[in-house]
Design a protein around this motif. Structure first.
Motif, PDB file in Angstrom:
ATOM      1  N   ARG A  97      17.086  56.994  79.499  1.00  0.00           N
ATOM      2  CA  ARG A  97      17.063  55.858  78.587  1.00  0.00           C
ATOM      3  C   ARG A  97      18.416  55.697  77.929  1.00  0.00           C
ATOM      4  N   ALA A  98      18.629  54.481  77.411  1.00  0.00           N
ATOM      5  CA  ALA A  98      19.768  54.211  76.550  1.00  0.00           C
ATOM      6  C   ALA A  98      19.226  53.864  75.172  1.00  0.00           C
ATOM      7  N   VAL A  99      19.918  54.293  74.127  1.00  0.00           N
ATOM      8  CA  VAL A  99      19.472  54.048  72.756  1.00  0.00           C
ATOM      9  C   VAL A  99      20.601  53.375  71.982  1.00  0.00           C
ATOM     10  N   LEU A 100      20.297  52.220  71.385  1.00  0.00           N
ATOM     11  CA  LEU A 100      21.258  51.496  70.566  1.00  0.00           C
ATOM     12  C   LEU A 100      20.860  51.607  69.101  1.00  0.00           C
ATOM     13  N   VAL A 101      21.852  51.669  68.228  1.00  0.00           N
ATOM     14  CA  VAL A 101      21.599  51.765  66.795  1.00  0.00           C
ATOM     15  C   VAL A 101      21.210  50.389  66.261  1.00  0.00           C
ATOM     16  N   ASN A 102      20.051  50.320  65.631  1.00  0.00           N
ATOM     17  CA  ASN A 102      19.568  49.056  65.062  1.00  0.00           C
ATOM     18  C   ASN A 102      19.959  48.976  63.586  1.00  0.00           C
ATOM     19  N   THR A 143      38.628  45.655  84.766  1.00  0.00           N
ATOM     20  CA  THR A 143      38.565  46.018  86.182  1.00  0.00           C
ATOM     21  C   THR A 143      38.846  47.500  86.417  1.00  0.00           C
ATOM     22  N   ALA A 144      39.350  48.183  85.411  1.00  0.00           N
ATOM     23  CA  ALA A 144      39.647  49.611  85.546  1.00  0.00           C
ATOM     24  C   ALA A 144      38.434  50.481  85.237  1.00  0.00           C
ATOM     25  N   LEU A 145      37.353  49.893  84.756  1.00  0.00           N
ATOM     26  CA  LEU A 145      36.164  50.678  84.443  1.00  0.00           C
ATOM     27  C   LEU A 145      35.428  51.055  85.728  1.00  0.00           C
ATOM     28  N   THR A 146      34.767  52.205  85.685  1.00  0.00           N
ATOM     29  CA  THR A 146      34.006  52.711  86.831  1.00  0.00           C
ATOM     30  C   THR A 146      32.519  52.576  86.554  1.00  0.00           C
ATOM     31  N   THR A 147      31.786  52.039  87.516  1.00  0.00           N
ATOM     32  CA  THR A 147      30.346  51.876  87.354  1.00  0.00           C
ATOM     33  C   THR A 147      29.641  53.216  87.547  1.00  0.00           C
ATOM     34  N   LEU A 148      28.886  53.626  86.526  1.00  0.00           N
ATOM     35  CA  LEU A 148      28.082  54.838  86.613  1.00  0.00           C
ATOM     36  C   LEU A 148      26.687  54.533  87.119  1.00  0.00           C
ATOM     37  N   PHE A 149      26.165  53.391  86.726  1.00  0.00           N
ATOM     38  CA  PHE A 149      24.792  53.043  87.067  1.00  0.00           C
ATOM     39  C   PHE A 149      24.620  51.537  86.983  1.00  0.00           C
ATOM     40  N   ALA A 150      23.935  50.989  87.962  1.00  0.00           N
ATOM     41  CA  ALA A 150      23.510  49.592  87.914  1.00  0.00           C
ATOM     42  C   ALA A 150      22.073  49.557  88.388  1.00  0.00           C
ATOM     43  N   GLY A 151      21.191  49.072  87.553  1.00  0.00           N
ATOM     44  CA  GLY A 151      19.774  49.076  87.905  1.00  0.00           C
ATOM     45  C   GLY A 151      19.007  48.106  87.048  1.00  0.00           C
ATOM     46  N   LEU A 152      17.818  48.511  86.644  1.00  0.00           N
ATOM     47  CA  LEU A 152      16.908  47.629  85.918  1.00  0.00           C
ATOM     48  C   LEU A 152      16.409  48.327  84.655  1.00  0.00           C
ATOM     49  N   ALA A 153      16.037  47.513  83.695  1.00  0.00           N
ATOM     50  CA  ALA A 153      15.453  48.026  82.460  1.00  0.00           C
ATOM     51  C   ALA A 153      13.946  47.817  82.475  1.00  0.00           C
ATOM     52  N   GLU A 154      13.253  48.689  81.798  1.00  0.00           N
ATOM     53  CA  GLU A 154      11.856  48.437  81.477  1.00  0.00           C
ATOM     54  C   GLU A 154      11.831  47.717  80.123  1.00  0.00           C
ATOM     55  N   LEU A 163      16.961  50.792  69.034  1.00  0.00           N
ATOM     56  CA  LEU A 163      16.446  49.987  70.139  1.00  0.00           C
ATOM     57  C   LEU A 163      16.530  50.870  71.381  1.00  0.00           C
ATOM     58  N   GLU A 164      15.370  51.293  71.858  1.00  0.00           N
ATOM     59  CA  GLU A 164      15.319  52.184  73.025  1.00  0.00           C
ATOM     60  C   GLU A 164      15.096  51.355  74.283  1.00  0.00           C
ATOM     61  N   ILE A 165      15.929  51.601  75.309  1.00  0.00           N
ATOM     62  CA  ILE A 165      15.849  50.849  76.562  1.00  0.00           C
ATOM     63  C   ILE A 165      15.600  51.829  77.701  1.00  0.00           C
ATOM     64  N   PRO A 166      14.349  51.958  78.170  1.00  0.00           N
ATOM     65  CA  PRO A 166      14.083  52.800  79.346  1.00  0.00           C
ATOM     66  C   PRO A 166      14.716  52.171  80.579  1.00  0.00           C
ATOM     67  N   LEU A 167      15.323  52.994  81.420  1.00  0.00           N
ATOM     68  CA  LEU A 167      16.067  52.491  82.570  1.00  0.00           C
ATOM     69  C   LEU A 167      15.408  52.952  83.869  1.00  0.00           C
ATOM     70  N   ARG A 168      15.498  52.099  84.862  1.00  0.00           N
ATOM     71  CA  ARG A 168      14.967  52.414  86.188  1.00  0.00           C
ATOM     72  C   ARG A 168      15.991  52.031  87.244  1.00  0.00           C
ATOM     73  N   ASP A 169      15.914  52.737  88.381  1.00  0.00           N
ATOM     74  CA  ASP A 169      16.803  52.377  89.470  1.00  0.00           C
ATOM     75  C   ASP A 169      16.293  51.102  90.138  1.00  0.00           C
ATOM     76  N   PRO A 170      17.076  50.489  91.025  1.00  0.00           N
ATOM     77  CA  PRO A 170      16.676  49.199  91.602  1.00  0.00           C
ATOM     78  C   PRO A 170      15.376  49.232  92.396  1.00  0.00           C
ATOM     79  N   THR A 171      14.915  50.416  92.833  1.00  0.00           N
ATOM     80  CA  THR A 171      13.650  50.459  93.568  1.00  0.00           C
ATOM     81  C   THR A 171      12.465  50.124  92.665  1.00  0.00           C
ATOM     82  N   TYR A 172      12.688  50.045  91.366  1.00  0.00           N
ATOM     83  CA  TYR A 172      11.637  49.610  90.429  1.00  0.00           C
ATOM     84  C   TYR A 172      11.086  48.253  90.847  1.00  0.00           C
TER      85      TYR A 172
END
Length: 549
Positions: A97-102, A143-154, A163-172
């Motif tokens: 998950r990713a967590v953002l400060v609200n 353009t110098a940034l490196t992608t660590l993950f690209a997928g989908l959120a729940e 603000l909690e964001i559960p993350l899933r891979d594209p097979t979701y």
């Protein structure tokens, strides 16, 4: 000179709109004449939430400067690995998950009005660079940034503080029922009254000389004796009753309700995936058929069937599918595949795709850039150029890992089932069948086998895996794939966890071929291996890759 690392996250969000965007106009206590009243419809909208752990801003040259405020409290851990067992087709990915400060309720309204479920998420990393003229570190260009993950959120979850964001891979996006089209139950081709809500059967793949065998079509109009075998065009090669080919073809027509079908014959409306019998059946009706896609049409190579199941049947955007990888796999193995899913089948989209990839010894893989791709596990030819060479100059730690059964101890044989008979029958058979025909009708699979006497001689208790079901329509092709699987696992490869600096690990992805040279076992002279797993922990600069050598 590079400075401290940082992480950014982008989350797409969606707000559904009302059916109409036109409000009611008239006298209003809170507005002037002609102004919209409060219940005016809300327009559909999308937005993007951006954040960083320490803050980041894009360059002016990219257009308007985009700000990533420092509200990313917790970046996700990422675990990806291939299921090495040939019976599996998955590449599980755990993202966390990713967590953002609200702070001060900054996300309260957003989380109330918008949803993040199944929306795109991209996480990138970068390092600030030192500006010697000004004497401090500055943000790098985007353009110098490196992608660590690209997928989908729940669906995100909001509390007073986070603000909690559960993350899933594209097979979701594939984890939903594959059969979703249903009959209305209004009669005719819409199904009898008791069929309302019943799923429509589906056939994909097959060719006339190698059809999908022995499927049991669905009787949708008992009065007109109409059966359905596909929800799109296809062909009927032969119709059987009680296992015997007692029906002959009366041709293909545009409307089965026009004209008649003579007794003992069948007519097809292949454009709609249906056929009609000329007389009421007294035994079990089965058929050999092929099935096309509604838009792509005839597709029968196993790898391409897997691709079009995603892009057409499941509606996965083509930008999320690495079509070049599927084309390359199809060119390497030009093997026809096909399958029939009867009404009520509970297979998921992931299961349907995985079946066709497993048939070739390949895996469905969510790549780091968010694309769904396929990786083939095979013995690596010595002339393959590695994507990287890993030695003590790059390796922080190397540790051997245990392979699980049926890979260790190794299997003395691999069996792949091909040319499936979808309706094995041992009773209520037509009296005119010969003994050989009865055996054929009762057998579900033809089996392609690889075996090793040397493994039997060396290991007292070698593995003996179950038969692996495939969508291959030729037993010869099943045997060739079994031989390729046996050649790989019969050589008894080893699995290693290798810790690498993040910059090196991020240049590799699942399926990458590497050369490993290390003062351990048979790695001293260097061996080619394949990356089959990745483990990244937030806040750590080292990444663990699993390499099969």
């Amino acid at each position: 000179m590079t400075g401290p690392a940082f992480t950014t996250i982008e989350v797409a969000a969606y707000r559904p709109g009302s059916v109409s965007s036109t409000g009611r106009y008239g006298w209003s206590a809170i507005g002037a004449w002609g102004s919209p009243m409060p219940d005016a419809a809300v327009l559909e909208d999308t937005t993007t939430v951006r954040a960083s752990d320490v803050g980041y801003r894009t360059e002016q040259a990219a257009g308007d400067v985009i700000n990533y405020p420092a509200v990313l409290l917790e970046a996700p851990d990422i675990d990806r690995h291939l299921e090495l067992d040939p019976a599996s087709s998955a590449a599980p990915m755990t993202v966390g998950r990713a967590v953002l400060v609200n702070d001060n309720g900054r996300f309260d309204q957003l989380a109330t009005d918008y949803t993040s479920d199944s929306r795109r998420v991209t996480i990138k990393t970068g390092r600030r660079v030192y500006d010697s003229d000004r004497g401090y570190f500055v943000d790098p260009v985007s353009t110098a940034l490196t992608t660590l993950f690209a997928g989908l959120a729940e669906s995100w979850r909001l509390t007073e503080a986070e603000l909690e964001i559960p993350l899933r891979d594209p097979t979701y996006a594939l984890q939903r029922p594959y059969l979703r089209n249903t009959y209305a139950g209004t009669g005719g081709l819409n199904g009898a009254a008791d069929m309302g809500g019943t799923t429509i059967p589906r056939t994909r793949g097959g060719i006339t000389s190698l059809p999908v065998r022995g499927i049991q079509p669905l009787l949708i109009d008992p009065v007109a004796r109409i059966y359905q075998y596909n929800d799109a065009p296809g062909t009927v090669v032969q119709v059987y009753e009680g296992g015997a080919a007692v029906f002959t073809s009366a041709g293909d027509v545009a409307d089965l309700y026009t004209g008649t079908t003579p007794a003992g014959q069948f007519r097809t409306n292949n454009a709609r995936g249906i056929f009609q019998l000329g007389s009421t059946a007294v035994g079990v009706i089965t058929a050999d058929v092929t099935g096309s896609f509604p838009i792509a049409g005839t597709v029968n190579r196993a790898a391409l069937v897997a691709q079009y199941i995603m892009t057409e049947d499941l509606g996965i955007p083509s930008s999320m599918v690495n079509s070049a990888a599927f084309t390359a796999l199809s060119d390497t193995y030009q093997y026809p595949g096909g399958w029939y899913w009867p009404s009520g089948d509970a297979t998921t989209g992931a299961g349907a795709v995985g079946l066709f990839l497993r048939s070739l010894g390949a895996k469905l893989v969510p790549m780091r850039d968010g694309q769904l791709s396929c990786v083939l596990l095979r013995s690596i030819p010595s002339n393959i150029a590695p994507a990287a060479t890993l030695s003590t100059a790059q390796i922080i730690r190397l540790a051997a890992q245990q392979l699980s059964a049926p890979l260790d101890p190794p299997a003395y044989r691999w069996r792949l089932g091909g040319r499936r008979n979808h309706t094995p029958m041992t009773s209520s058979l037509n009296a005119g069948l010969t003994d050989a025909q009865r055996r054929a009708v009762g057998q579900e699979w033809l089996v392609g086998t690889w075996s090793s006497n040397s493994i039997l001689a060396v290991y007292a208790n070698p593995s003996d895996p179950d038969l692996i079901p495939t969508a291959l329509l030729s037993v010869t092709h099943a045997r060739l794939i079994a031989t390729a699987i046996g050649a790989q696992w019969g050589s008894r490869p080893r699995l290693y966890d290798i810790d690498l600096p993040e910059e090196i690990a991020m240049s590799l992805d699942l399926g990458s071929v590497v050369r490993v040279t290390y003062p351990a076992a048979d790695l001293r002279a260097g061996k080619l291996g394949q990356v089959v797993g990745e483990q990244r922990r937030a806040g750590q600069t080292a990444v663990t890759l699993q390499v099969l050598v």
